[in-house]
Each structure stands twice: as C-alpha cells, then as structure tokens.
Design a protein around this motif. Structure first.
Motif, PDB file in Angstrom:
ATOM      1  N   ALA A 185       0.845  -1.208   0.000  1.00 17.65           N
ATOM      2  CA  ALA A 185       0.000   0.000   0.000  1.00 17.65           C
ATOM      3  C   ALA A 185       0.874   1.250   0.000  1.00 17.65           C
ATOM      4  O   ALA A 185       0.634   2.202  -0.750  1.00 17.65           O
ATOM      5  CB  ALA A 185      -0.923  -0.004   1.219  1.00 17.65           C
ATOM      6  N   GLN A 186       1.917   1.246   0.829  1.00 18.20           N
ATOM      7  CA  GLN A 186       2.781   2.429   0.907  1.00 18.20           C
ATOM      8  C   GLN A 186       3.443   2.742  -0.440  1.00 18.20           C
ATOM      9  O   GLN A 186       3.545   3.904  -0.831  1.00 18.20           O
ATOM     10  CB  GLN A 186       3.854   2.219   1.984  1.00 18.20           C
ATOM     11  CG  GLN A 186       4.740   3.447   2.173  1.00 18.20           C
ATOM     12  CD  GLN A 186       5.840   3.232   3.205  1.00 18.20           C
ATOM     13  OE1 GLN A 186       5.926   2.200   3.854  1.00 18.20           O
ATOM     14  NE2 GLN A 186       6.700   4.233   3.354  1.00 18.20           N
ATOM     15  N   PHE A 187       3.868   1.692  -1.130  1.00 13.62           N
ATOM     16  CA  PHE A 187       4.599   1.929  -2.380  1.00 13.62           C
ATOM     17  C   PHE A 187       3.681   1.818  -3.595  1.00 13.62           C
ATOM     18  O   PHE A 187       4.136   1.763  -4.742  1.00 13.62           O
ATOM     19  CB  PHE A 187       5.812   0.998  -2.459  1.00 13.62           C
ATOM     20  CG  PHE A 187       6.715   1.167  -1.262  1.00 13.62           C
ATOM     21  CD1 PHE A 187       7.248   2.415  -0.969  1.00 13.62           C
ATOM     22  CD2 PHE A 187       6.986   0.115  -0.408  1.00 13.62           C
ATOM     23  CE1 PHE A 187       8.049   2.603   0.163  1.00 13.62           C
ATOM     24  CE2 PHE A 187       7.787   0.282   0.722  1.00 13.62           C
ATOM     25  CZ  PHE A 187       8.313   1.538   1.004  1.00 13.62           C
ATOM     26  N   GLU A 188       2.391   1.807  -3.323  1.00  9.85           N
ATOM     27  CA  GLU A 188       1.360   1.944  -4.354  1.00  9.85           C
ATOM     28  C   GLU A 188       1.403   0.876  -5.431  1.00  9.85           C
ATOM     29  O   GLU A 188       1.238   1.165  -6.617  1.00  9.85           O
ATOM     30  CB  GLU A 188       1.413   3.354  -4.965  1.00  9.85           C
ATOM     31  CG  GLU A 188       1.174   4.426  -3.907  1.00  9.85           C
ATOM     32  CD  GLU A 188       1.147   5.827  -4.493  1.00  9.85           C
ATOM     33  OE1 GLU A 188       0.131   6.200  -5.078  1.00  9.85           O
ATOM     34  OE2 GLU A 188       2.177   6.525  -4.379  1.00  9.85           O
ATOM     35  N   GLY A 189       1.629  -0.349  -4.990  1.00  7.17           N
ATOM     36  CA  GLY A 189       1.479  -1.476  -5.895  1.00  7.17           C
ATOM     37  C   GLY A 189       0.150  -2.164  -5.640  1.00  7.17           C
ATOM     38  O   GLY A 189      -0.693  -1.658  -4.889  1.00  7.17           O
ATOM     39  N   LYS A 190      -0.004  -3.314  -6.277  1.00  6.02           N
ATOM     40  CA  LYS A 190      -1.251  -4.062  -6.084  1.00  6.02           C
ATOM     41  C   LYS A 190      -0.930  -5.401  -5.422  1.00  6.02           C
ATOM     42  O   LYS A 190      -0.117  -6.171  -5.940  1.00  6.02           O
ATOM     43  CB  LYS A 190      -1.912  -4.333  -7.440  1.00  6.02           C
ATOM     44  CG  LYS A 190      -2.597  -3.127  -8.032  1.00  6.02           C
ATOM     45  CD  LYS A 190      -3.779  -3.557  -8.893  1.00  6.02           C
ATOM     46  CE  LYS A 190      -4.644  -2.379  -9.261  1.00  6.02           C
ATOM     47  NZ  LYS A 190      -3.946  -1.373 -10.088  1.00  6.02           N
ATOM     48  N   PRO A 191      -1.592  -5.716  -4.294  1.00  6.35           N
ATOM     49  CA  PRO A 191      -1.437  -7.061  -3.751  1.00  6.35           C
ATOM     50  C   PRO A 191      -2.190  -8.045  -4.637  1.00  6.35           C
ATOM     51  O   PRO A 191      -3.305  -7.754  -5.088  1.00  6.35           O
ATOM     52  CB  PRO A 191      -2.097  -6.967  -2.364  1.00  6.35           C
ATOM     53  CG  PRO A 191      -3.018  -5.793  -2.434  1.00  6.35           C
ATOM     54  CD  PRO A 191      -2.521  -4.881  -3.527  1.00  6.35           C
ATOM     55  N   ILE A 192      -1.580  -9.166  -4.964  1.00  9.36           N
ATOM     56  CA  ILE A 192      -2.280 -10.245  -5.681  1.00  9.36           C
ATOM     57  C   ILE A 192      -2.388 -11.399  -4.689  1.00  9.36           C
ATOM     58  O   ILE A 192      -1.415 -12.116  -4.453  1.00  9.36           O
ATOM     59  CB  ILE A 192      -1.504 -10.703  -6.937  1.00  9.36           C
ATOM     60  CG1 ILE A 192      -1.160  -9.502  -7.827  1.00  9.36           C
ATOM     61  CG2 ILE A 192      -2.316 -11.742  -7.715  1.00  9.36           C
ATOM     62  CD1 ILE A 192      -0.273  -9.868  -9.020  1.00  9.36           C
ATOM     63  N   PRO A 193      -3.566 -11.559  -4.070  1.00  6.46           N
ATOM     64  CA  PRO A 193      -3.684 -12.584  -3.037  1.00  6.46           C
ATOM     65  C   PRO A 193      -3.741 -13.989  -3.620  1.00  6.46           C
ATOM     66  O   PRO A 193      -4.385 -14.205  -4.652  1.00  6.46           O
ATOM     67  CB  PRO A 193      -5.009 -12.240  -2.347  1.00  6.46           C
ATOM     68  CG  PRO A 193      -5.782 -11.446  -3.340  1.00  6.46           C
ATOM     69  CD  PRO A 193      -4.798 -10.791  -4.263  1.00  6.46           C
ATOM     70  N   VAL A 208      -0.065 -24.533  -5.545  1.00  9.61           N
ATOM     71  CA  VAL A 208       0.558 -23.864  -6.686  1.00  9.61           C
ATOM     72  C   VAL A 208      -0.457 -23.621  -7.819  1.00  9.61           C
ATOM     73  O   VAL A 208      -0.438 -22.555  -8.450  1.00  9.61           O
ATOM     74  CB  VAL A 208       1.827 -24.617  -7.140  1.00  9.61           C
ATOM     75  CG1 VAL A 208       2.426 -23.975  -8.376  1.00  9.61           C
ATOM     76  CG2 VAL A 208       2.851 -24.590  -5.994  1.00  9.61           C
ATOM     77  N   PRO A 209      -1.391 -24.556  -8.072  1.00 10.84           N
ATOM     78  CA  PRO A 209      -2.432 -24.237  -9.052  1.00 10.84           C
ATOM     79  C   PRO A 209      -3.204 -22.964  -8.682  1.00 10.84           C
ATOM     80  O   PRO A 209      -3.527 -22.156  -9.567  1.00 10.84           O
ATOM     81  CB  PRO A 209      -3.341 -25.473  -9.013  1.00 10.84           C
ATOM     82  CG  PRO A 209      -2.456 -26.587  -8.559  1.00 10.84           C
ATOM     83  CD  PRO A 209      -1.467 -25.965  -7.624  1.00 10.84           C
ATOM     84  N   ASP A 210      -3.483 -22.770  -7.402  1.00 13.94           N
ATOM     85  CA  ASP A 210      -4.176 -21.543  -6.991  1.00 13.94           C
ATOM     86  C   ASP A 210      -3.326 -20.308  -7.309  1.00 13.94           C
ATOM     87  O   ASP A 210      -3.858 -19.244  -7.643  1.00 13.94           O
ATOM     88  CB  ASP A 210      -4.486 -21.568  -5.482  1.00 13.94           C
ATOM     89  CG  ASP A 210      -5.664 -22.485  -5.171  1.00 13.94           C
ATOM     90  OD1 ASP A 210      -6.229 -23.077  -6.123  1.00 13.94           O
ATOM     91  OD2 ASP A 210      -6.017 -22.630  -3.976  1.00 13.94           O
ATOM     92  N   ILE A 211      -2.014 -20.449  -7.175  1.00 12.25           N
ATOM     93  CA  ILE A 211      -1.136 -19.312  -7.501  1.00 12.25           C
ATOM     94  C   ILE A 211      -1.215 -19.010  -8.991  1.00 12.25           C
ATOM     95  O   ILE A 211      -1.330 -17.851  -9.405  1.00 12.25           O
ATOM     96  CB  ILE A 211       0.326 -19.606  -7.071  1.00 12.25           C
ATOM     97  CG1 ILE A 211       0.403 -19.672  -5.538  1.00 12.25           C
ATOM     98  CG2 ILE A 211       1.283 -18.567  -7.621  1.00 12.25           C
ATOM     99  CD1 ILE A 211       1.760 -20.052  -4.975  1.00 12.25           C
ATOM    100  N   ARG A 212      -1.184 -20.062  -9.799  1.00 15.26           N
ATOM    101  CA  ARG A 212      -1.310 -19.844 -11.255  1.00 15.26           C
ATOM    102  C   ARG A 212      -2.618 -19.147 -11.596  1.00 15.26           C
ATOM    103  O   ARG A 212      -2.657 -18.241 -12.435  1.00 15.26           O
ATOM    104  CB  ARG A 212      -1.260 -21.189 -12.010  1.00 15.26           C
ATOM    105  CG  ARG A 212       0.116 -21.805 -12.011  1.00 15.26           C
ATOM    106  CD  ARG A 212       0.135 -23.048 -12.923  1.00 15.26           C
ATOM    107  NE  ARG A 212       1.073 -24.030 -12.421  1.00 15.26           N
ATOM    108  CZ  ARG A 212       2.403 -23.975 -12.645  1.00 15.26           C
ATOM    109  NH1 ARG A 212       2.898 -23.008 -13.364  1.00 15.26           N
ATOM    110  NH2 ARG A 212       3.198 -24.873 -12.142  1.00 15.26           N
ATOM    111  N   GLU A 213      -3.661 -19.564 -10.915  1.00 14.26           N
ATOM    112  CA  GLU A 213      -4.971 -18.948 -11.159  1.00 14.26           C
ATOM    113  C   GLU A 213      -4.948 -17.469 -10.764  1.00 14.26           C
ATOM    114  O   GLU A 213      -5.475 -16.617 -11.484  1.00 14.26           O
ATOM    115  CB  GLU A 213      -6.009 -19.687 -10.316  1.00 14.26           C
ATOM    116  CG  GLU A 213      -7.336 -19.898 -11.009  1.00 14.26           C
ATOM    117  CD  GLU A 213      -8.187 -20.879 -10.211  1.00 14.26           C
ATOM    118  OE1 GLU A 213      -9.018 -20.404  -9.408  1.00 14.26           O
ATOM    119  OE2 GLU A 213      -7.983 -22.108 -10.361  1.00 14.26           O
ATOM    120  N   ALA A 214      -4.340 -17.189  -9.629  1.00 13.45           N
ATOM    121  CA  ALA A 214      -4.262 -15.799  -9.159  1.00 13.45           C
ATOM    122  C   ALA A 214      -3.474 -14.943 -10.158  1.00 13.45           C
ATOM    123  O   ALA A 214      -3.830 -13.784 -10.424  1.00 13.45           O
ATOM    124  CB  ALA A 214      -3.613 -15.749  -7.776  1.00 13.45           C
TER     125      ALA A 214
END
Lengths: 486, 486
Positions: A185-193, A208-214
């Motif tokens: 948030a401070q450095f104005e990026g986007k969190p990818i949960p 890891v499949p969930d990470i690929r989906e994210a």
C-alpha cells in the motif's frame, strides 16, 4: 490554511494498515498504563501481548541467550575483558576480540551493506545449512548479502524498489504477515492474493495451481505480477512447505518471470525437530540451486525469531541469488542513504550464524538454553492446539513451525450483527472483548486476510504459564458462546 | 524475459543520488582492502574516510564516552552488575537498574514510538535546553516525540509522508546534506533549492529574502511548497543561524503554510562554546514557542554527532510541535510497520539527554572525555581553516559549528576540461585524484549542490594527527596546481 492535516499527506500513507500494532495494541498499551495504578479496576492484573512475536517482552521474559549477550556486552565496553575477565568464558572473549579487530568500535558506521566479515560468516552459514560441500562463496556470495535492521527493513526496501508502477502486483499468501500489504500500500502497488487452504488433516497448505490462477486473474485485470512472496515456515499459519511444492514455486517464478521473495525468518522454529534432530529446514535457496533455476531470489532471515528472540536490537539479513551486480549496486545505493544497519543487530547476526561449537566452553550452556526454548515452544504449541480445538466452534490446525496459532472461530449471526453495530468486523469484536476481559491481546484474522465470512485470530505460542493462559482463553470463549451462541 | 533489471525497477530509485557514500567511498573501500596486502603499491598506508562524519571509525578512533558504553554493556548483560560490580561506578549501576526496570530486556520490541520513559527524558531535556521553567510536558509533549534509528530514518519517513504528489516541493538549502535530495527523489517530490551565500567575513549565510524568491519561483512553475528544511548548525557549511534569521524562517513558514523541518543534529557542536560556556544553541522550537507561532515543526536530533559520535548504534529522535494527534497517529502507524527503533539506539538517546550531573561519580570522567573531544574538534577546525585558506585558489569560510569544512576551490579551465574528458565534474576529479594520491576520501561539492561554475569539497574536521593530515592536503593541492594551474 492548515498546513498539515491527514488530507494534505501522501494518500498512499492513509491506505497503509498494520493490524499487528493497530487499535488493539494501542488499547493494550493503555491497559498496561492503567495497571500501574494500584487502584485500577481492570479484571486482570497483567497484559499479555500475544499480538506480536516478542518473546523477551515484560511478562513473558524469555531469557536471552547468554552467549549472545556476553559478546554484545564486550563489544559495548571492551575494557571488561580486562576489568572482569572471569565474567566471560574464553571463547566469548576470543570471539569479541576477533570481532573488535575486524570492526573496530561499534560506535562507527559500518559498510552500508553490513560488516564484510559478518557477511562472510553469513555466507558460510547458508552454505553449511544447505549442505553445500564446496567453498561457501561458490554457493553464497558475501557481496550479495545485505545485513538489515530486522527482516522488515529489507522487505520494505525490496518492495519499494520492485514496485515500478501502480499496475505492478506482488503475489502474497492469504493469510499473510501484514507487513506485506502495508508495504505494498505504501509503495502503491497491487497485492495479488493467493489463498492458502486449510484442512484438519494437513493443516495450512500452499496450492501452486491456486497461484497460477491468481496470476492469470491479475493479468486479465491489467496487473503485472512482479514478485511472489512465500513465508516458510508460515506466519500466521505455522505451516511448513514440502519439497515438491517448493519445486513448483520456483517453476512458477520461472514461467512468469517473477522475483521470489522468501521470508524464512522462522527457519529455526521447527517444532518436530525437538524430538527428531534429523528434521531440517529446506531453504528456497537450496531448491533454486538444486533445480539450477535462474530465478531472482531474495531470502530474508532475522535475529528476532528462532530461539534468539532478539527483537529489540533489529538484526537480520537478506541474500540475493541470481541478481545482477547492477541491481545489487542499486540496492547498495538505497541502503547507503540509511547509512548502515545497527551494529548490535549485526553482531547478533554473527552469533546467530556462528553459535558455539561442541567442545567450546560456551557450548553446554548455549545448548541447554536453546533446547529449553525449543522444547517449551513445541510443548506450548501442542497443548494450546489441543485445548483450543476442544472449544465449541474453534478449529485450530497443526502448526509445525514458527511461533503462532491461527485458530478459525465460528462466529454466530448475532455476533456478526453486534460487531456491525459497533462498526467492527466480528473477529475484531472477539479480540476486543478478549482483551477487555483477560488482558490478552491477539490480532483479528482480518488483519492477515481470510476468506469472506470465515473468522480467525492469531496468537503467539509465547506465554508465561500455559495452563493459566489457555485457561483464560477457554473461560473467555465459553462466556462469548453463552452471550452470542456458536 | 529477464525479470529483474535496473529498467524493471521503480524509476524513482534510479534517480536517487547519495554522494556521501558514492563512487569515491566505494573506491576508498577498495583501497582499504588493497592495503591489507603487505605488497600493495599504493602511495599511502591508510585510508581516511573524511567523506563522512564517523568519528569512531578505524583510523580516527575517537574513543567512545565511557558512561554511554558502561550503561549499554549493563543493559546487554545485566548479570555484570553482580559478576563485576567494581567495574562500574554506582551512578551507572543505578541508571542501568532504573532503565531495566522500565524497559525489561533490550531484546524485546519496545513501543514503536520508543520507550515512553526515555521519551519523557527527552522532553525534559528539550525543556531545560530551551530554558523553559514550567513543567516540561507543557513545553515538550513526550507523546509527540518519536525515537528513531538515527535522524536519517526520521527525515526519510517524514518526507515520504509529506510528499503527496509530484508537484509537492520541499525547500532545501544549497549546499545541503544529500539525504534530502535522495529522499525527495525517492518519494518523487520536487526539491526547491534556496542558495546559501558565502562571504569571507560572515561565512555561510541563510537569506530569508532568497527563500521567498525560491518559493515564488516554484509556485510560478506549478510546484506546491510543502516544507522548509533548515540545517542548523549547517551541514556541510558549519554555519550557525542568528536569532533574527530564525524568527524570519518561522514567519516564512507561517505565510506560506509550510512545515518546518529542523535538522539540529549538530546542536552540541558549537566550537565557540569551548572557550565561552555562555554560548548556547538556540533551537527552532524555542523560537517558534517564543513567537507563539502555530507552524508545524519537526525537530531532529541524533546520537551520531555531538561528542557521543555513536553512529553505529543508530539512535535519534524527532519532536513534533503544533502537529495534530491525527497526524501523529499516522506517523505512529508508519513507524509501527518497522516495529521499533533499535533499543541500544534508544538507550544512547537516554544517555545523550541525561548525562551525569556534577557531584555524581561519573561526572569527572564524562566532563574530561567530552571536553577533550570538543576542544580537539574546535582546534582542528581552526587549524584546518587557516591552513586551507593559505593555499592558492582555496577559500575556506569559518565553520563555527558541526563537523565539516566546505572549502571553495578555484579550478582552472584546464582542470575542467580534463575532468570533462573523463566524464566527470571538475570537483569530482579533484576529489578522485586526492584519494588516489593520499588515501583521503572527501566528497565533491557537486554532491551537496553549489552555484554553477563554483567548486567545493566537503571534508570532516575529524582526523588523527591534524599536521600530517593537512600536510597531505597541502602537498596534494600544490601538485594539482602545478598540473592544472589555478
């Protein structure tokens, strides 16, 4: 015109949230002050800050490791070696003399990247830990190691550098340690949960499949994934990654050109190891090396966790793997603006990576002290898990590593509604009432992220007497269930 | 695709420059390594890092203040109070016991804003320093004080918060301490330079009309001035502000709704005080208070300078004046993400603001040690100024405070051309050849900012033997003049 109002400040700052030291921690501090008044009317006689992994805090009082503190004291006041030579074992005196001859006074700024001699010790430690048998510098380059003021300082710095635009995203586990969302948030990026899954048998798992989906979803939304954060052992989950998942994590980074940020600050907190010394920590460095992968990897470690628990001195390091000298020069430039990490933090890193060896005068005491801490932590973790699991509406998954439990709590509609009326999330209300009644400060799950409609809280497995402590949690929970139902 | 290249990073990072630890400092470090080889062929036998105010560095070896280190050692290893009681004076033992009872272990995280007890001591110190006779908390609120990891950490944090858009500007003196331009570049604001003037009689002067002009020019260019940075005593100039200029600085902030950032880390380095104890430091807090001005003021102090010179422990504080609880809560939130300042830095702040008092066992030694450092600094500053001024083409203005000289050097067209051919500024070539020939590392004036076509360098007034040191500078300068002319 008022020159300084919240509205006049950097709007990114307003978006930062850091639950570990948020509203509840501030209230706990107020209670602590009230307790100083003998006429206080609080229903408890001490505050236990279970919101933060801070083992040496007042009330927990985990004793520091003598070896660490003896060396630190000699570095502060070298005259003690002659004024009080019998107060120190000979290996401590020798180590302090060796560090003094390399460093000079700890009142001087060091190299901005950290004392070169200590960085060599860190590189040796990494090579040995990972079972590398050649010369350590072939495995871990001391010039690619940066000593830091705790791991947090390194994480913040790297995120500030990696986030180049508002569309840059950082993959973070949910639940996560809130430093990540705060810094993003401070450095104005986007969190990818990417959500971790939990099951009674397997505990918390990284998919890891969930990470690929994210990643796919983020890209579709116009977000550019830059880095993947992995916390192993997990915070707040206490889970430990298996080798095949780690292999896949490295491969995902290769496929998507991601920088891998490996938060390994709990690497020495593996509870199974207490009974089985063959259990060892596998680093993402080791996996990357074994796969001969070219992914850029930054691995973080700290003196605040493990058995040292030296939070207050702010020591830690990060190691850069597969990162070009040009990029490292930029990192160096940025750390040089802050001059250098605190020297007593650096000294603590040296003791972390070079503990006494068998046969040395300090070994027996070091072994006893560290063993006691490991055993107590493993035993408390197990007791707390069992007893919390026995409570109605509480599911507490096994936590094989780190310092925390992250129990899931079922909260009734009545509780959710009551919380809403107070403008709070239901788990925040739970944590608040727990604090008000018991003096125990935990962090609501919403501070770490959780799936919609599922509630948790995080508490540390650090406490003075586990019976009394869990007793308070149990009594509170039963009262809560009577009040709000399950 | 290469995932991590300089081009993939936050472009603001690429724009950061920090000359104090730039190219020359890196080369000095390389020379230091080469000197370890007995067969080195360098024309000097040691490197003196005059680029940085680091009095306890190897080769300078300014001894630490015993009182500071004795307390620090006892905080590290409290058992020493019983193991070696005769190694410590009774007031040191009492102070350490008092701090231990307030803090507990220094291995624990403290309050993110710093130990409350120490913040009270800081508030008392500020009130006494400024001659306030009422209760200290009416003058300086301990809740408005933030302990930090050196002053730099506080400055960076505040600038990261104040710069809300690319059009926000920060007024900085030129020459400045390069932390300011580095942080403004990192947080993507605009530096608004105001030039200090120099004259042989008055030394370096701050001109308030010039500041007004700089504000008007910035506004015309669409820049929104948010804050005014004042460094007093000056770095690199060593100048000390007079009261009427200080009054005017406060008024400028009122008129233009500016936050005043007062960098007062050299407040204890007033050379005239050595001979005349009635000379005292006037803080911008005192001036703001006397004028009953509502301007938001943030004042920075450090344990790294003064006579403590405890750079390596990273201690310091900033005090917020006329800043709302809402804004302070945001500052608290941001510091809480970094957990807490290093405890040994905080302890050093305590010793900075509570030195031994007359009549206490540690007083005599403390007085002697601090007096020696003050005297040596004043005497070296004076000797160096005189001798540098005697060199052809060198003008070195009086430096009544801080730790530096910032001599102006005339560089010939031939030198400018030679530098250009090497892709360097002329003062950078001067500094580089000085390092190559003598092992003395200084910082070219371009790192601090200077008027077009005027050249300087900054060097500290810290050196082991002033005669030998200045002798080297003189010999080099004469050689340079022979080579390039004046």
């Amino acid at each position: 015109m008022q020159p300084l109002t919240p509205a006049s400040l950097n709007p990114a700052i307003l978006n930062v949230e850091y639950a570990v030291r948020g509203e509840l921690a501030i209230k706990a501090e107020e209670y602590r002050n009230q307790l100083k008044n003998p006429d206080h009317e609080l229903p408890f006689d001490r505050v236990i800050s279970s919101n933060i992994g801070n083992p040496q805090q007042k009330g927990l009082d985990q004793p520091p490791i003598t070896f660490v503190r003896q060396i630190a004291a000699l570095m502060e006041y070298p005259a003690l070696a002659t004024l009080a030579p019998t107060a120190f074992p000979s290996d401590v005196l020798a180590r302090a003399a060796e560090l003094q001859s390399e460093i000079g006074s700890i009142g001087a700024y060091s190299h901005s990247q950290g004392v070169p001699y200590i960085r060599h010790s860190v590189a040796k430690f990494i090579a040995e830990r990972d079972g590398f048998t050649g010369h350590y510098a072939e495995y871990s380059d001391p010039n690619a190691i940066f000593l830091t003021a705790g791991a947090s300082a390194g994480v913040s710095l790297l995120l500030s550098m990696l986030i180049a635009s508002k569309n840059d995203g950082i993959l973070i586990p949910i639940p996560q340690y809130p430093l990540y969302t705060a810094a993003i948030a401070q450095f104005e990026g986007k969190p990818i949960p990417y959500y971790l899954s939990s099951s009674t048998s397997a505990g918390w798992q990284t998919s890891v499949p969930d990470i690929r989906e994210a990643i796919a979803k983020a890209k579709k939304e116009g977000t550019n994934p830059k880095a993947l954060v992995v916390i192993n052992p997990g915070n707040p989950t206490g889970s430990v990654l298996d080798r095949s998942t780690m292999d896949d994590l490295v491969k995902v980074c290769e496929e998507h050109s991601l920088v891998l940020l490996a938060d390994e600050v709990y690497q020495d907190n593996l509870h199974a190891r207490v009974d089985d010394p063959s259990v060892s920590f596998t680093s993402l460095k080791k996996v990357t090396h074994a796969l001969q992968s070219p992914i850029p990897l930054i691995s973080f470690h700290s003196t605040s966790k493990g058995v040292l628990g030296e939070c207050g001195r702010r020591g830690g390091y990060f190691e850069c793997t597969n990162i070009s000298p040009e990029v490292r020069a930029l990192i160096y430039k940025m750390v040089s603006v802050g001059l250098c990490p605190p020297l007593q933090g650096q000294i603590a890193v040296d003791t972390l990576v070079r503990p006494p060896k068998q046969g040395e005068p300090s070994y027996a005491l070091w072994k006893e002290e560290t063993g006691t801490i490991h055993k107590a932590l493993a035993s408390r973790t197990s007791t707390m898990t069992t007893r919390l699991n026995a409570l109605p509406g509480v599911k507490c998954y096994p936590s094989p590593g780190a310092l925390y439990l992250f129990p899931e709590i079922t909260l009734s509609e009545k509780a959710v509604k009551a919380a809403k009326e107070k403008g709070k999330a239901a788990d925040a209300l739970y944590a608040l009432e727990l604090l008000d009644e018991t003096g125990i400060c935990v962090v609501p799950g919403s501070g770490f992220g959780q799936k919609e409609g599922v509630w948790h809280y995080r508490l540390t497995c650090l406490c003075p007497g586990v019976d009394e402590y869990v007793g308070k949690l149990e009594k509170f929970h039963k009262g809560w269930v009577e009040k709000y139902g399950v």
